[in-house]
Design an enzyme around this catalytic site. Structure first.
Site, PDB file in Angstrom:
ATOM      1  N   ALA A  93     -63.042  -8.883  35.980  1.00 43.58           N
ATOM      2  CA  ALA A  93     -62.419  -7.655  36.656  1.00 43.58           C
ATOM      3  C   ALA A  93     -61.209  -6.919  35.870  1.00 43.58           C
ATOM      4  CB  ALA A  93     -61.960  -8.023  37.915  1.00 43.58           C
ATOM      5  N   GLY A 138     -65.451 -11.885  37.077  1.00 45.92           N
ATOM      6  CA  GLY A 138     -66.283 -10.762  37.508  1.00 45.92           C
ATOM      7  C   GLY A 138     -67.582 -10.499  37.080  1.00 45.92           C
ATOM      8  N   GLU A 141     -69.805 -13.558  37.970  1.00 51.10           N
ATOM      9  CA  GLU A 141     -70.193 -13.249  39.198  1.00 51.10           C
ATOM     10  C   GLU A 141     -71.245 -12.276  39.351  1.00 51.10           C
ATOM     11  OE1 GLU A 141     -65.977 -14.417  41.303  1.00 51.10           O
ATOM     12  OE2 GLU A 141     -66.110 -12.626  40.144  1.00 51.10           O
ATOM     13  N   GLU A 161     -60.218 -17.472  36.348  1.00 51.26           N
ATOM     14  CA  GLU A 161     -59.237 -17.010  37.007  1.00 51.26           C
ATOM     15  C   GLU A 161     -58.027 -17.863  37.370  1.00 51.26           C
ATOM     16  OE1 GLU A 161     -63.014 -14.890  38.338  1.00 51.26           O
ATOM     17  OE2 GLU A 161     -62.402 -17.053  37.778  1.00 51.26           O
TER      18      GLU A 161
END
Length: 285
Positions: A93, A138, A141, A161
């Site tokens: 992200a 992300g 994911e 993260e």
């Protein structure tokens, strides 16, 4: 009807008949590319190479729009997903975007990503991730939300993260645990370490590993093989796998018997069995 459909001048009827060709012709996304590879096979590319394809709110919104269209397009049989970079699939992200968010805005951002990735997971057609570099946070994911993963030799997977003082937000803690097991998921999630392509293959995260220059070619070969099968049978099979994995075995097998019976009502079942008995290649509708 969403804004992208309106901008392209598409009706819902057009979205269900050869819609993918119209989508590709008219698309105006800033961060996403959708291209036809072969009959029934399309390639979706996250196209932010300057930031290693990092996901921000705008990119997630465009993904959401294109996935709605893919779900309706009857001429898409397999969706390949990759990133526009020799270094990254999706590096994560967008940290520059996240650094400005309040706690409530962070929750909304996670919910946006969760909804988009669930939409990807629930596509009626198979989605295959072509991981051509870093798939972190992300990006990992996103790859795990596909039906399976093909990795380049230089691919790197991880949920780092904790290095930023936060947790995964787009389903990483849940999908990683289901794919590689609780112990390995806890190790990766709490250390933030990266897993290379060979380890991803050994752990069951990736199905195959190829040299980077061969990844798209091999992905297309596999996608074309799937696209040549009965579209209905492939879709029903995907539903069985997805819906059955969280059921107990008895109820999952009952569901399979029901769907097996349902498949006998299709024209593809008649064509497939007739072709087998006649010693010819089936021509599925």
């Amino acid at each position: 009807m969403n804004s992208q459909v309106q901008a392209a001048g598409l009706t819902l009827a057009e979205l269900s008949t050869k819609a993918a060709e119209k989508i590709v012709e008219h698309n105006s996304w800033q961060n996403i590319l959708l291209e036809q590879q072969s009959d029934g096979v399309y390639l979706l590319t996250v196209n932010r190479p300057k930031v290693l394809n990092a996901l921000n709110a705008e990119t997630l919104a465009e993904l959401d729009q294109v996935l709605d269209m893919v779900a309706r397009a009857t001429d898409i049989r397999v969706l390949l997903i990759t990133g526009a970079s020799e270094k990254a699939f999706v590096a994560g992200a967008d940290i520059a975007h996240m650094s400005k968010l309040t706690a409530l805005e962070g929750k909304y951002f996670a919910e946006q990503g969760m909804a988009v990735f669930r939409k990807l997971e629930n596509l009626p057609v198979p989605a295959i991730a072509l991981v051509n570099g870093y798939a972190l946070g992300g990006g990992c994911e996103l790859a795990m939300s596909c039906d399976f993963i093909l990795a380049a030799e230089n691919a790197r997977f991880g949920q780092p993260e904790v290095n930023l003082g936060v947790t995964p937000g787009f389903g990483g803690s849940q999908r990683l645990t289901r794919l590689v097991g609780r112990g390995m998921a806890m190790e990766l999630l709490t250390t933030g370490r990266m897993m290379n392509a060979e380890e991803a293959l050994q752990r069951g995260l990736a199905n195959h590993v190829y040299p980077q220059g061969e990844l798209l070619t091999e992905g297309n070969k596999l996608a074309e093989q799937i696209a040549s099968k009965s579209r209905t049978a492939v879709q029903l099979t995907k539903q069985l796998v997805q819906r059955g994995q969280d059921l107990d075995l008895d109820n999952a097998c009952v569901m399979e018997s029901d769907v097996f019976g349902l498949s006998f009502s299709t024209a593809d079942r008649h064509e497939g069995m007739s072709a087998f008995l006649e010693g010819r290649k089936p021509e599925f509708s």
